[in-house]
Design an enzyme around this catalytic site. Structure first.
Site, PDB file in Angstrom:
ATOM      1  N   LYS A  26       0.867  -1.186   0.000  1.00  0.00           N
ATOM      2  CA  LYS A  26       0.000   0.000   0.000  1.00  0.00           C
ATOM      3  C   LYS A  26       0.892   1.220   0.000  1.00  0.00           C
ATOM      4  O   LYS A  26       2.023   1.172   0.504  1.00  0.00           O
ATOM      5  CB  LYS A  26      -0.874   0.008   1.266  1.00  0.00           C
ATOM      6  CG  LYS A  26      -2.142   0.799   1.097  1.00  0.00           C
ATOM      7  CD  LYS A  26      -3.187  -0.020   0.364  1.00  0.00           C
ATOM      8  CE  LYS A  26      -4.486   0.721   0.180  1.00  0.00           C
ATOM      9  NZ  LYS A  26      -5.512  -0.151  -0.429  1.00  0.00           N
TER      10      LYS A  26
HETATM   11  P1  NAD Z   1     -13.019   7.704  -2.929  1.00  0.00           P
HETATM   12  O1  NAD Z   1     -12.027   8.737  -2.558  1.00  0.00           O
HETATM   13  O2  NAD Z   1     -13.388   7.530  -4.346  1.00  0.00           O
HETATM   14  O3  NAD Z   1     -14.397   7.966  -2.114  1.00  0.00           O
HETATM   15  C1  NAD Z   1     -14.461   8.103  -0.730  1.00  0.00           C
HETATM   16  C2  NAD Z   1     -15.865   8.562  -0.358  1.00  0.00           C
HETATM   17  O4  NAD Z   1     -15.959   8.644   1.064  1.00  0.00           O
HETATM   18  C3  NAD Z   1     -16.208   9.950  -0.884  1.00  0.00           C
HETATM   19  O5  NAD Z   1     -17.567   9.985  -1.271  1.00  0.00           O
HETATM   20  C4  NAD Z   1     -16.000  10.835   0.333  1.00  0.00           C
HETATM   21  O6  NAD Z   1     -16.764  12.037   0.285  1.00  0.00           O
HETATM   22  C5  NAD Z   1     -16.495   9.905   1.408  1.00  0.00           C
HETATM   23  N1  NAD Z   1     -16.061  10.284   2.748  1.00  0.00           N
HETATM   24  C6  NAD Z   1     -14.863  10.766   3.151  1.00  0.00           C
HETATM   25  N2  NAD Z   1     -14.890  11.021   4.463  1.00  0.00           N
HETATM   26  C7  NAD Z   1     -16.126  10.688   4.890  1.00  0.00           C
HETATM   27  C8  NAD Z   1     -16.780  10.729   6.149  1.00  0.00           C
HETATM   28  N3  NAD Z   1     -16.154  11.159   7.245  1.00  0.00           N
HETATM   29  N4  NAD Z   1     -18.055  10.288   6.207  1.00  0.00           N
HETATM   30  C9  NAD Z   1     -18.707   9.853   5.105  1.00  0.00           C
HETATM   31  N5  NAD Z   1     -18.144   9.808   3.897  1.00  0.00           N
HETATM   32  C10 NAD Z   1     -16.879  10.218   3.805  1.00  0.00           C
HETATM   33  O7  NAD Z   1     -12.491   6.349  -2.287  1.00  0.00           O
HETATM   34  P2  NAD Z   1     -12.829   4.863  -2.743  1.00  0.00           P
HETATM   35  O8  NAD Z   1     -11.856   4.448  -3.756  1.00  0.00           O
HETATM   36  O9  NAD Z   1     -14.284   4.771  -3.004  1.00  0.00           O
HETATM   37  O10 NAD Z   1     -12.455   4.057  -1.410  1.00  0.00           O
HETATM   38  C11 NAD Z   1     -13.342   3.974  -0.300  1.00  0.00           C
HETATM   39  C12 NAD Z   1     -12.861   2.865   0.628  1.00  0.00           C
HETATM   40  O11 NAD Z   1     -12.830   1.629  -0.094  1.00  0.00           O
HETATM   41  C13 NAD Z   1     -11.468   3.033   1.214  1.00  0.00           C
HETATM   42  O12 NAD Z   1     -11.441   2.452   2.506  1.00  0.00           O
HETATM   43  C14 NAD Z   1     -10.603   2.198   0.289  1.00  0.00           C
HETATM   44  O13 NAD Z   1      -9.408   1.748   0.899  1.00  0.00           O
HETATM   45  C15 NAD Z   1     -11.536   1.054   0.015  1.00  0.00           C
HETATM   46  N6  NAD Z   1     -11.225   0.315  -1.222  1.00  0.00           N
HETATM   47  C16 NAD Z   1     -11.204   0.942  -2.420  1.00  0.00           C
HETATM   48  C17 NAD Z   1     -10.943   0.208  -3.565  1.00  0.00           C
HETATM   49  C18 NAD Z   1     -10.976   0.832  -4.936  1.00  0.00           C
HETATM   50  O14 NAD Z   1     -10.935   0.083  -5.929  1.00  0.00           O
HETATM   51  N7  NAD Z   1     -11.093   2.126  -5.064  1.00  0.00           N
HETATM   52  C19 NAD Z   1     -10.668  -1.160  -3.468  1.00  0.00           C
HETATM   53  C20 NAD Z   1     -10.705  -1.777  -2.220  1.00  0.00           C
HETATM   54  C21 NAD Z   1     -10.992  -1.017  -1.103  1.00  0.00           C
END
Ligand code: NAD
Length: 429
Positions: free
Chosen positions: A118
């Site tokens: 990561k």
């Molecule tokens: P992203 O940046 O695209 O979206 C994050 C979302 O969370 C946004 O809508 C943001 O406004 C919201 N957010 C931030 N702080 C917040 C809060 N305090 N309360 C409510 N909402 C809040 O990120 P993502 O890629 O969608 O990733 C989200 C999660 O999924 C992370 O934990 C990431 O590690 C995990 N993840 C992502 C992927 C991927 O393919 N992108 C894969 C596996 C896991």
């Protein structure tokens, strides 16, 4: 067990929940269940390599700011390191280390030949211009040039990064080594070797896992009431696919607030609204405003935290009303909250299973790139479906054989395969 190779926690606040301590606790639990040799546990508790680089960036006003960029490579016993790059103000080396460890178990659980890694930079990407973000990403890549590569370590998007940052990383790496190397990152734009279906992959994996869990309870997605925290890459894709499958998504939130509708939100309209409002959903018509705190405790069938770590804690766990919690984010339920939920019979679909769709399609992207044959979206989605359902079924089977929770079952499968590989390869020298 606390990582021996890292300094004490960087955030001393008493309320701070260290993600690394939590990750190590789950590892220890799995090791105990598997009766793992202490020396293997010791090896698996520590990342193989921890890199922190300085990133001097010229801001648009001419000032130079120096940022710290981390990359943690946990374990490459099953194949090249694989893991996302996170741009978020809360990034710390401990958080990145925990997430790298989770990636190892996730890849192993899904049966894909990668190790865990990561990366991250503690910035709020919204506070930087596109030009500044490009300079940050290119310098970060350039500093990591010896540590990444298609057979070494393959970054991907995570919170705050997307196909755009992956294109900058791929270009910077390629220019540095003198030829095009699409395989150095996944989650790339289609024009440079990205895979169809990658953007929706994590959300699709969430939808598949929830669908399978409901089926095990004799239910279907149709009419199921779903609440989703986070409307970014993962949350919005999961929301759309669940909506298309007939679920009622009654509440959704972002960092700036959420919206609620008892009859179910029109998710395509909400996505269009967010796209027009810099990804904010506040003020969406035909829905009531709701805070993140209220959203988590709404009565619903399925709660999907898809934003940050540590959202369901000892403070709010007693008020959680969902029957199923699907961990789309990494580590959204704390260790103590998880124990309380399990005791209450709430089904928690663990992150290393639920959000594995992204790394699965990253793997499929890498495979397509290496074979120079690119598949249509239907083929990608079919392969994703097969791997997700297979991992879910194996984990459920493990719960029955060992009489353990689904999380521990997923961990025993993930950790067990890595431990077996260590045993077979032996220790060098
Ligand atoms: P992203 O940046 O695209 O979206 C994050 C979302 O969370 C946004 O809508 C943001 O406004 C919201 N957010 C931030 N702080 C917040 C809060 N305090 N309360 C409510 N909402 C809040 O990120 P993502 O890629 O969608 O990733 C989200 C999660 O999924 C992370 O934990 C990431 O590690 C995990 N993840 C992502 C992927 C991927 O393919 N992108 C894969 C596996 C896991």
């Amino acid at each position: 067990m606390v990582l021996t190779s890292l300094s004490p926690q960087e955030n001393p606040s008493p309320a701070y929940i260290c993600p690394l301590d939590q990750a190590c606790s789950y590892l220890e639990e799995a090791a105990h269940e598997l009766k793992l040799d202490r020396s293997i546990l010791e090896i698996l508790s520590n990342p193989r390599k921890v890199v922190t680089v300085s990133i001097p960036v010229k801001r648009d006003d001419g000032e130079v700011q120096v940022l710290a960029g981390h990359r943690v490579q946990h374990c490459d016993i099953l194949g090249p390191y694989k893991g996302g790059i996170r741009y978020h103000p809360a990034v710390t080396l401990r958080e990145v280390s925990a997430l790298a460890m989770l990636m190892t178990w996730k890849c192993s659980l899904l049966g894909i030949p990668y190790g865990g890694a990561k990366g991250g930079i503690a910035i709020d990407p919204k506070s930087y211009s596109i030009g500044e973000l490009e300079r940050i990403t290119r310098r970060y890549t350039s500093e990591l040039i010896k540590d990444i590569g298609p057979a070494v370590d393959i970054p991907a998007p995570d919170m705050g990064t997307s196909a755009r940052e992956m294109a900058w990383m791929m270009d910077t790496y390629s220019v540095n080594v003198g030829h095009a190397v699409p395989g150095v990152v996944t989650g790339k734009p289609l024009s440079i070797g990205g895979s169809r279906g990658r953007e929706m992959a994590t959300g699709r994996g969430v939808m598949i896992t929830v669908r399978e869990a409901l089926a095990d309870l004799g239910k279907s997605l149709v009419g199921t009431r779903v609440v989703i925290q986070g409307f970014g890459n993962v949350g919005s894709a999961a929301a759309l696919l669940l909506y298309q499958a007939g679920a009622k998504v009654i509440a959704v939130s972002t960092g700036s607030g959420g919206v609620f509708s008892d009859v179910g939100l029109d998710i395509p309209a909400l996505k269009a609204y967010a796209a027009q409002n810099r990804m904010s959903i506040v003020g969406f018509p035909q829905a009531a405003p709701i805070s993140n705190t209220e959203l988590l405790t709404l009565p619903c069938d399925v709660l999907i935290p898809a934003a940050l770590e540590n959202q369901i804690t000892q403070d709010n766990v007693d008020r959680i009303q969902a029957r199923i919690i699907a961990e789309a984010a990494n580590g959204p339920v704390t260790l103590q909250a998880n124990q309380a939920l399990e005791a209450r019979g709430v089904m928690v679909l663990p992150d290393i299973l639920t959000n594995a769709g992204g790394v699965v399609v990253s793997y499929l992207e890498w495979v397509q790139g290496l074979s120079y044959v690119f598949w249509d979206e239907e083929r990608v989605n079919r392969e994703l479906e097969n791997l997700m359902v297979q991992a879910y079924r194996q984990a459920i089977q493990q719960t029955k054989v060992r009489q353990i929770s689904l999380r521990l079952a997923a961990y025993t499968l993930g950790v067990g395969r890595v431990a077996q590989a260590f045993t077979d390869r032996g220790l060098y020298p």
